[in-house]
Design a protein around this motif. Sequence first.
Motif, PDB file in Angstrom:
ATOM      1  N   ARG A 334       0.932  -1.239   0.140  1.00  0.00           N
ATOM      2  CA  ARG A 334      -0.011   0.003  -0.032  1.00  0.00           C
ATOM      3  C   ARG A 334       0.926   1.317   0.114  1.00  0.00           C
ATOM      4  NH1 ARG A 334      -5.714  -0.982   3.018  1.00  0.00           N
ATOM      5  NH2 ARG A 334      -6.209  -3.097   2.236  1.00  0.00           N
ATOM      6  N   ILE A 335       1.994   1.137   0.823  1.00  0.00           N
ATOM      7  CA  ILE A 335       2.744   2.416   0.830  1.00  0.00           C
ATOM      8  C   ILE A 335       3.331   2.658  -0.631  1.00  0.00           C
ATOM      9  CG2 ILE A 335       4.981   3.374   1.885  1.00  0.00           C
ATOM     10  CD1 ILE A 335       4.117   1.614   4.473  1.00  0.00           C
ATOM     11  N   GLY A 336       4.029   1.501  -1.042  1.00  0.00           N
ATOM     12  CA  GLY A 336       4.747   1.371  -2.663  1.00  0.00           C
ATOM     13  C   GLY A 336       3.661   2.182  -3.359  1.00  0.00           C
ATOM     14  N   ALA A 337       2.218   1.676  -3.463  1.00  0.00           N
ATOM     15  CA  ALA A 337       1.147   2.108  -4.450  1.00  0.00           C
ATOM     16  C   ALA A 337       0.963   3.648  -4.312  1.00  0.00           C
ATOM     17  CB  ALA A 337       0.036   1.286  -4.146  1.00  0.00           C
ATOM     18  N   SER A 338       1.234   4.190  -3.106  1.00  0.00           N
ATOM     19  CA  SER A 338       0.740   5.493  -2.713  1.00  0.00           C
ATOM     20  C   SER A 338       1.641   6.327  -3.248  1.00  0.00           C
ATOM     21  CB  SER A 338       0.565   5.792  -1.311  1.00  0.00           C
ATOM     22  OG  SER A 338       1.737   5.943  -0.817  1.00  0.00           O
ATOM     23  N   GLY A 339       3.075   5.968  -3.544  1.00  0.00           N
ATOM     24  CA  GLY A 339       4.092   6.969  -3.883  1.00  0.00           C
ATOM     25  C   GLY A 339       4.497   7.894  -2.875  1.00  0.00           C
ATOM     26  N   GLN A 340       4.081   7.373  -1.572  1.00  0.00           N
ATOM     27  CA  GLN A 340       4.423   8.257  -0.443  1.00  0.00           C
ATOM     28  C   GLN A 340       5.653   7.596   0.317  1.00  0.00           C
ATOM     29  OE1 GLN A 340       1.801  10.975   1.375  1.00  0.00           O
ATOM     30  NE2 GLN A 340       0.261  10.132   0.083  1.00  0.00           N
ATOM     31  N   GLY A 341       6.546   7.268  -0.279  1.00  0.00           N
ATOM     32  CA  GLY A 341       7.531   6.414   0.634  1.00  0.00           C
ATOM     33  C   GLY A 341       7.973   6.996   1.532  1.00  0.00           C
ATOM     34  N   SER A 342       8.900   6.209   2.308  1.00  0.00           N
ATOM     35  CA  SER A 342       9.631   6.824   3.459  1.00  0.00           C
ATOM     36  C   SER A 342      11.169   6.328   3.229  1.00  0.00           C
ATOM     37  CB  SER A 342       8.897   6.160   4.840  1.00  0.00           C
ATOM     38  OG  SER A 342       9.992   5.985   6.058  1.00  0.00           O
ATOM     39  N   PHE A 343      12.221   7.195   3.892  1.00  0.00           N
ATOM     40  CA  PHE A 343      13.516   6.641   3.642  1.00  0.00           C
ATOM     41  C   PHE A 343      13.661   5.835   4.991  1.00  0.00           C
ATOM     42  CE2 PHE A 343      17.986   7.699   4.639  1.00  0.00           C
ATOM     43  CZ  PHE A 343      18.506   6.732   3.664  1.00  0.00           C
ATOM     44  N   LEU A 344      13.199   6.553   6.097  1.00  0.00           N
ATOM     45  CA  LEU A 344      13.555   5.980   7.278  1.00  0.00           C
ATOM     46  C   LEU A 344      12.619   4.727   7.722  1.00  0.00           C
ATOM     47  CD1 LEU A 344      14.369   9.167   9.083  1.00  0.00           C
ATOM     48  CD2 LEU A 344      15.971   7.551   8.357  1.00  0.00           C
ATOM     49  N   ARG A 375       1.695  15.648   3.510  1.00  0.00           N
ATOM     50  CA  ARG A 375       1.065  16.185   2.279  1.00  0.00           C
ATOM     51  C   ARG A 375      -0.541  16.425   2.629  1.00  0.00           C
ATOM     52  NH1 ARG A 375       3.449  11.991  -1.867  1.00  0.00           N
ATOM     53  NH2 ARG A 375       5.675  12.364  -1.477  1.00  0.00           N
ATOM     54  N   GLY A 376      -0.813  16.651   3.858  1.00  0.00           N
ATOM     55  CA  GLY A 376      -2.178  16.665   4.419  1.00  0.00           C
ATOM     56  C   GLY A 376      -3.040  15.732   3.919  1.00  0.00           C
ATOM     57  N   GLU A 377      -4.198  15.610   3.283  1.00  0.00           N
ATOM     58  CA  GLU A 377      -5.341  14.859   3.115  1.00  0.00           C
ATOM     59  C   GLU A 377      -4.921  13.424   2.719  1.00  0.00           C
ATOM     60  OE1 GLU A 377      -7.981  15.185   4.754  1.00  0.00           O
ATOM     61  OE2 GLU A 377      -8.832  13.145   4.126  1.00  0.00           O
ATOM     62  N   SER A 378      -3.889  13.653   1.851  1.00  0.00           N
ATOM     63  CA  SER A 378      -3.552  12.231   1.021  1.00  0.00           C
ATOM     64  C   SER A 378      -2.720  11.210   2.023  1.00  0.00           C
ATOM     65  CB  SER A 378      -2.983  12.518  -0.188  1.00  0.00           C
ATOM     66  OG  SER A 378      -1.483  13.136  -0.053  1.00  0.00           O
ATOM     67  N   THR A 379      -1.982  12.046   2.833  1.00  0.00           N
ATOM     68  CA  THR A 379      -1.119  11.306   3.665  1.00  0.00           C
ATOM     69  C   THR A 379      -1.944  10.752   5.026  1.00  0.00           C
ATOM     70  OG1 THR A 379       0.714  12.979   3.401  1.00  0.00           O
ATOM     71  CG2 THR A 379       0.878  11.392   5.132  1.00  0.00           C
ATOM     72  N   ARG A 380      -2.968  11.570   5.267  1.00  0.00           N
ATOM     73  CA  ARG A 380      -3.851  11.065   6.164  1.00  0.00           C
ATOM     74  C   ARG A 380      -4.587   9.782   5.819  1.00  0.00           C
ATOM     75  NH1 ARG A 380      -4.065  16.204   8.116  1.00  0.00           N
ATOM     76  NH2 ARG A 380      -5.751  16.763   6.555  1.00  0.00           N
ATOM     77  N   ARG A 381      -5.183   9.987   4.505  1.00  0.00           N
ATOM     78  CA  ARG A 381      -5.930   8.710   3.933  1.00  0.00           C
ATOM     79  C   ARG A 381      -4.952   7.516   3.821  1.00  0.00           C
ATOM     80  NH1 ARG A 381      -8.251  12.314   0.294  1.00  0.00           N
ATOM     81  NH2 ARG A 381      -6.898  11.714  -1.392  1.00  0.00           N
ATOM     82  N   LEU A 382      -3.805   7.601   3.295  1.00  0.00           N
ATOM     83  CA  LEU A 382      -2.805   6.505   3.472  1.00  0.00           C
ATOM     84  C   LEU A 382      -2.846   5.906   4.842  1.00  0.00           C
ATOM     85  CD1 LEU A 382      -0.617   4.809   2.312  1.00  0.00           C
ATOM     86  CD2 LEU A 382       0.859   6.507   2.698  1.00  0.00           C
ATOM     87  N   LEU A 383      -2.591   6.656   5.664  1.00  0.00           N
ATOM     88  CA  LEU A 383      -2.241   6.363   7.040  1.00  0.00           C
ATOM     89  C   LEU A 383      -3.658   5.429   7.655  1.00  0.00           C
ATOM     90  CD1 LEU A 383      -0.015   8.883   8.726  1.00  0.00           C
ATOM     91  CD2 LEU A 383       0.493   6.852   7.314  1.00  0.00           C
ATOM     92  N   GLU A 384      -4.746   5.995   7.155  1.00  0.00           N
ATOM     93  CA  GLU A 384      -6.061   5.044   7.483  1.00  0.00           C
ATOM     94  C   GLU A 384      -6.183   4.090   6.942  1.00  0.00           C
ATOM     95  OE1 GLU A 384      -9.215   8.353   7.035  1.00  0.00           O
ATOM     96  OE2 GLU A 384      -7.956   9.396   8.511  1.00  0.00           O
ATOM     97  N   SER A 385      -5.501   4.074   5.485  1.00  0.00           N
ATOM     98  CA  SER A 385      -5.613   2.507   4.825  1.00  0.00           C
ATOM     99  C   SER A 385      -4.826   1.737   5.516  1.00  0.00           C
ATOM    100  CB  SER A 385      -5.440   2.918   3.432  1.00  0.00           C
ATOM    101  OG  SER A 385      -4.376   2.272   3.069  1.00  0.00           O
ATOM    102  N   LEU A 386      -3.460   2.286   6.108  1.00  0.00           N
ATOM    103  CA  LEU A 386      -2.544   1.196   6.826  1.00  0.00           C
ATOM    104  C   LEU A 386      -3.321   0.621   8.368  1.00  0.00           C
ATOM    105  CD1 LEU A 386       0.902   3.017   6.573  1.00  0.00           C
ATOM    106  CD2 LEU A 386      -0.172   1.289   5.016  1.00  0.00           C
ATOM    107  N   ASP A 387      -4.016   1.471   8.900  1.00  0.00           N
ATOM    108  CA  ASP A 387      -4.712   1.055  10.027  1.00  0.00           C
ATOM    109  C   ASP A 387      -5.578   0.150   9.760  1.00  0.00           C
ATOM    110  OD1 ASP A 387      -3.764   3.259  11.658  1.00  0.00           O
ATOM    111  OD2 ASP A 387      -5.445   4.651  11.373  1.00  0.00           O
ATOM    112  N   ASP A 388      -6.204   0.237   8.446  1.00  0.00           N
ATOM    113  CA  ASP A 388      -7.402  -1.012   8.220  1.00  0.00           C
ATOM    114  C   ASP A 388      -6.664  -2.257   8.263  1.00  0.00           C
ATOM    115  OD1 ASP A 388      -9.163   0.900   7.756  1.00  0.00           O
ATOM    116  OD2 ASP A 388      -8.945   1.094   5.818  1.00  0.00           O
ATOM    117  N   VAL A 389      -5.291  -2.390   7.859  1.00  0.00           N
ATOM    118  CA  VAL A 389      -4.681  -3.612   7.750  1.00  0.00           C
ATOM    119  C   VAL A 389      -4.127  -3.965   9.052  1.00  0.00           C
ATOM    120  CG1 VAL A 389      -2.410  -4.660   6.906  1.00  0.00           C
ATOM    121  CG2 VAL A 389      -3.568  -2.889   5.141  1.00  0.00           C
TER     122      VAL A 389
END
Length: 441
Positions: A334-344, A375-389
């Motif tokens: 999900r993180i890869g698909a979002s394009g909002q990767g992390s370095f750490l 990045r605001g809303e898009s980052t929060r949506r990604l984190l919510e989708s991680l919460d679902d998992v």
Amino acid sequence: MSRAGSHPSWGRIPASTPARVVRPVAGRSPLPAADDRPLLAYGNGRSYGDVVINNNGTLIDTRSLDHFIAFDAETGVLECEPGVLLADILRLALPQGWFVPVTPGTQYVTVAGAIANDVHGKNHHVAGTFGRHVLDFDLTASDGTTRTCSRSNNTDRFAATIGGLGLTGLITRVRLRLRRVGGAFMDVDTHRFDNLRAFFELSAASADDYEYTVAWVDCSATGTKLGRGWFMRANHRPAMGQPNAAAPKPGPNFALTPPFSLMNRATLTPLNTLYFHRKRKRRFRAAQHYQPYFYPLDGIRNWNRAYGPAGFYQYQCVVPPGDAEASISELLARIGASGQGSFLSVLKVFGDVPSPGMLSFPRPGATLALDFPNRGESTRRLLESLDDVVMAAGGAVYPAKDARMSATAFQHYFPRWREFAGYVDPRFSSDFWLRVTGDTA
Ligand SMILES: Cc1cc2nc3c(=O)[nH]c(=O)nc-3n(C[C@H](O)[C@H](O)[C@H](O)COP(=O)(O)OP(=O)(O)OC[C@H]3O[C@@H](n4cnc5c(N)ncnc54)[C@H](O)[C@@H]3O)c2cc1C
């Protein structure tokens, strides 16, 4: 007393200004006189989100309570005030052959802050959490009473305060047991691994022989390379094997906050790829000073400013051992698909040593920690989708690193939260607690 905007969280989210900041003075009550504002202790602000935020309330800045009280170099038992940093303890105790029993990835946290988040380190699979090594502490409540809490005295408050997010009162004195070591150097054995399956194999093969294990993961890798990275396992070197070398010098400083995040779509993938290919060899061993081994980020002062004025979210979760590989794989996909990767991106397997706190985060399973530029809303949506998992897997998200989990998610992750709520001091609160309890506390 002062009013200050100078007490942010490490991720700088949310922006907040306490109505006032008080600094306790020796010989006087550490708590300010009662008024309508809620209280919260502030350690050294190394929590990423709002467990350390008390918007419009009173912050008790505990860094003034930074004295050692006693140290027994025979037994390794240390007694100190709550604002002593782990770095201070290492300076005092390491030359006498003692090390902190559990350490997070920065040495600039206070002893009481480490208790309030019941922090974990790379040795969780053998040592459990920080709270396990605490012998007792004094807890001052807002009615002025001070109780000594331990495994045999005020046991319920002991359990509520370890991992209690600063909500049960003010810790004013701590006694903990340190761990014997031969010196400042570690034996570090580093492996490159090609995918998630290889990580879990290395982790299982290392757990018995290595006190410290952790991996860096390239979260921009996908497909058959998903979950590739570097695995680092280590032990303290014996006294006879200590190199004759000095501690590394302090590194660069981010003196200013750049106007935009330096960690962005354009930089993250090349940074990850470069780091993965940083060495040609797949395996190397070295004697390493404990500072770069445990605290690589402490070498770049104020590195959190690299994320720019909007700050960043950190996300750390744990998923149970049974299907950890499938859950971590889904999170990375999900993180890869979002394009909002992390370095750490850090991956570790927690052991089954039980945590002493009612609200402690660590539990058996695999834990993944990542930074996300805000990045605001898009980052929060990604984190919510991680919460679902994480919720579907029966795992949990770490409050010390959170600034946005929902009340539903929190109550799901921490089923003892209602029991814990019974120990919350009526004058203490935080933005985190208001958010995750809603009207239901
Ligand atoms: C680079 C980096 C790496 C990290 N790595 C890890 C890691 O590997 N493992 C891990 O578990 N965490 C990790 N963390 C998180 C960090 O260890 C915790 O957030 C820690 O609790 C911060 O301590 P602090 O002294 O800065 O406390 P603060 O962040 O200031 O406060 C933390 C909590 O402690 C409470 N508190 C502080 N003092 C008192 C007191 N006297 N009485 C009662 N409550 C008090 C506060 O109210 C707050 O709820 C990392 C953080 C950073 C920045």
